[in-house]
Motif scaffolding. Structure first.
Motif, mmCIF file in Angstrom:
data_model
loop_
_atom_site.group_PDB
_atom_site.id
_atom_site.type_symbol
_atom_site.label_atom_id
_atom_site.label_comp_id
_atom_site.label_asym_id
_atom_site.label_seq_id
_atom_site.Cartn_x
_atom_site.Cartn_y
_atom_site.Cartn_z
ATOM 1 N N MET A 1 -4.444 -18.464 -4.980
ATOM 2 C CA MET A 1 -5.166 -17.205 -5.244
ATOM 3 C C MET A 1 -4.267 -16.272 -6.056
ATOM 4 N N ALA A 2 -4.793 -15.777 -7.156
ATOM 5 C CA ALA A 2 -4.006 -14.906 -8.032
ATOM 6 C C ALA A 2 -3.789 -13.564 -7.360
ATOM 7 N N PRO A 3 -2.581 -12.997 -7.521
ATOM 8 C CA PRO A 3 -2.328 -11.680 -6.925
ATOM 9 C C PRO A 3 -3.185 -10.609 -7.586
ATOM 10 N N GLY A 4 -3.593 -9.633 -6.804
ATOM 11 C CA GLY A 4 -4.394 -8.540 -7.336
ATOM 12 C C GLY A 4 -3.538 -7.568 -8.119
ATOM 13 N N PRO A 5 -4.160 -6.579 -8.733
ATOM 14 C CA PRO A 5 -3.407 -5.580 -9.496
ATOM 15 C C PRO A 5 -2.455 -4.804 -8.593
ATOM 16 N N ALA A 6 -1.335 -4.394 -9.162
ATOM 17 C CA ALA A 6 -0.346 -3.634 -8.391
ATOM 18 C C ALA A 6 -0.978 -2.339 -7.887
ATOM 19 N N LYS A 7 -0.637 -2.024 -6.644
ATOM 20 C CA LYS A 7 -1.180 -0.810 -6.047
ATOM 21 C C LYS A 7 -0.559 0.422 -6.686
ATOM 22 N N LYS A 8 -1.405 1.361 -7.084
ATOM 23 C CA LYS A 8 -0.923 2.580 -7.717
ATOM 24 C C LYS A 8 -0.153 3.428 -6.705
ATOM 25 N N PRO A 9 1.043 3.943 -7.098
ATOM 26 C CA PRO A 9 1.801 4.786 -6.167
ATOM 27 C C PRO A 9 0.990 6.001 -5.739
ATOM 28 N N SER A 10 1.155 6.384 -4.499
ATOM 29 C CA SER A 10 0.456 7.564 -4.003
ATOM 30 C C SER A 10 1.040 8.823 -4.632
ATOM 31 N N ARG A 11 0.339 9.921 -4.423
ATOM 32 C CA ARG A 11 0.817 11.186 -4.989
ATOM 33 C C ARG A 11 2.180 11.553 -4.405
ATOM 34 N N ILE A 12 2.363 11.299 -3.114
ATOM 35 C CA ILE A 12 3.648 11.606 -2.466
ATOM 36 C C ILE A 12 4.757 10.732 -3.050
ATOM 37 N N GLN A 13 4.458 9.447 -3.267
ATOM 38 C CA GLN A 13 5.459 8.552 -3.853
ATOM 39 C C GLN A 13 5.836 8.998 -5.269
ATOM 40 N N GLN A 14 4.849 9.369 -6.046
ATOM 41 C CA GLN A 14 5.130 9.854 -7.403
ATOM 42 C C GLN A 14 5.975 11.126 -7.355
ATOM 43 N N ARG A 15 5.644 12.020 -6.441
ATOM 44 C CA ARG A 15 6.402 13.274 -6.309
ATOM 45 C C ARG A 15 7.843 12.988 -5.891
ATOM 46 N N ASN A 16 8.033 12.062 -4.944
ATOM 47 C CA ASN A 16 9.386 11.748 -4.490
ATOM 48 C C ASN A 16 10.225 11.098 -5.594
ATOM 49 N N ARG A 17 9.613 10.231 -6.386
ATOM 50 C CA ARG A 17 10.342 9.632 -7.503
ATOM 51 C C ARG A 17 10.779 10.710 -8.494
ATOM 52 N N ARG A 18 9.883 11.659 -8.763
ATOM 53 C CA ARG A 18 10.239 12.750 -9.680
ATOM 54 C C ARG A 18 11.375 13.591 -9.111
ATOM 55 N N ARG A 19 11.328 13.855 -7.795
ATOM 56 C CA ARG A 19 12.401 14.627 -7.156
ATOM 57 C C ARG A 19 13.736 13.906 -7.263
ATOM 58 N N ILE A 20 13.705 12.612 -7.041
ATOM 59 C CA ILE A 20 14.945 11.824 -7.109
ATOM 60 C C ILE A 20 15.492 11.829 -8.535
ATOM 61 N N LEU A 21 14.626 11.585 -9.508
ATOM 62 C CA LEU A 21 15.073 11.517 -10.904
ATOM 63 C C LEU A 21 15.566 12.874 -11.393
ATOM 64 N N ASP A 22 14.897 13.946 -10.991
ATOM 65 C CA ASP A 22 15.329 15.277 -11.416
ATOM 66 C C ASP A 22 16.678 15.623 -10.793
#
Length: 205
Positions: A1-22
């Motif tokens: 069975m082929a893997p499905g599309p990657a799950k989109k990061p949640s808003r909190i995950q996106q915010r945390n990545r931005r905080r880390i990068l900044d």
């Protein structure tokens, strides 16, 4: 069975990545890669080290992510140089865009400078695959303008190097500039006028 599309990061995950990068941008631009630590990034971001390592594999992964984002932004002004435009106008517009980037992105400029000073251990491949072809394309364009008598004769490679040196200086050596120009609240406006005059005199046929 082929893997499905990657799950989109949640808003909190996106915010945390931005905080880390900044936070990492502050740390890396201030301390360099070698002097930066995950503890510093954790303190700056307000996130724990385990939380940071949930999003990134480590310090190198964070640093490379920042550099990859920076390269795209850093090359945009050079890409915008229009072969069909007036040569002098196009080059002076490039000077002004680069100086504006020193005002808008001083941390990014210092991050890039620190990487190059260390011998570009993480950016070497990107310099070859991203910057070098664009640099060759634009220096060839400038040489065509010179050959057509539309610009004064200069070495296009050293011209671009000098534009980088004179504009990025105001970000990379900001602390020194501010000490030497104490009381001048319009440092970059003055730099803009000065560099316009200098390059205009250099390049006018």
């Amino acid at each position: 069975m082929a893997p499905g599309p990657a799950k989109k990061p949640s808003r909190i995950q996106q915010r945390n990545r931005r905080r880390i990068l900044d936070a990492a941008l502050d740390v890396f631009s201030g301390h360099g890669y070698r002097g930066a630590t995950l503890d510093q990034i954790s303190e700056e971001s307000g996130l724990s080290k385990p939380n940071i390592l949930y999003y990134f594999d480590g310090k190198k992964d964070i640093h490379v992510t920042l550099l990859n984002q920076l390269m795209a932004t850093w090359l945009d002004p050079l890409r915008e140089m229009n072969p069909d435009g007036d040569p002098l106008d196009e080059l002076l517009a490039y000077v002004h865009r680069k100086l504006e980037m020193s005002r808008a992105y001083p941390r990014e400029s210092r991050l890039f400078a620190n990487e190059i000073l260390q011998g570009a251990p993480r950016m070497g491949p990107h310099l070859l695959s991203g910057l070098k072809p664009l640099f060759d394309e634009k220096t060839a364009l400038i040489q065509r303008w010179i050959d057509a008598g539309r610009l004064a004769p200069v070495d296009p490679r050293h011209l671009i190097f000098s534009i980088w040196a004179t504009t990025q200086h105001y970000a990379d050596f900001d602390a020194q500039v501010r000490v030497l120009m104490t009381g001048d609240k319009a440092i970059l406006q003055g730099a803009d006028a000065y560099l316009d005059t200098m390059f205009r005199k250099l390049l006018t046929p």
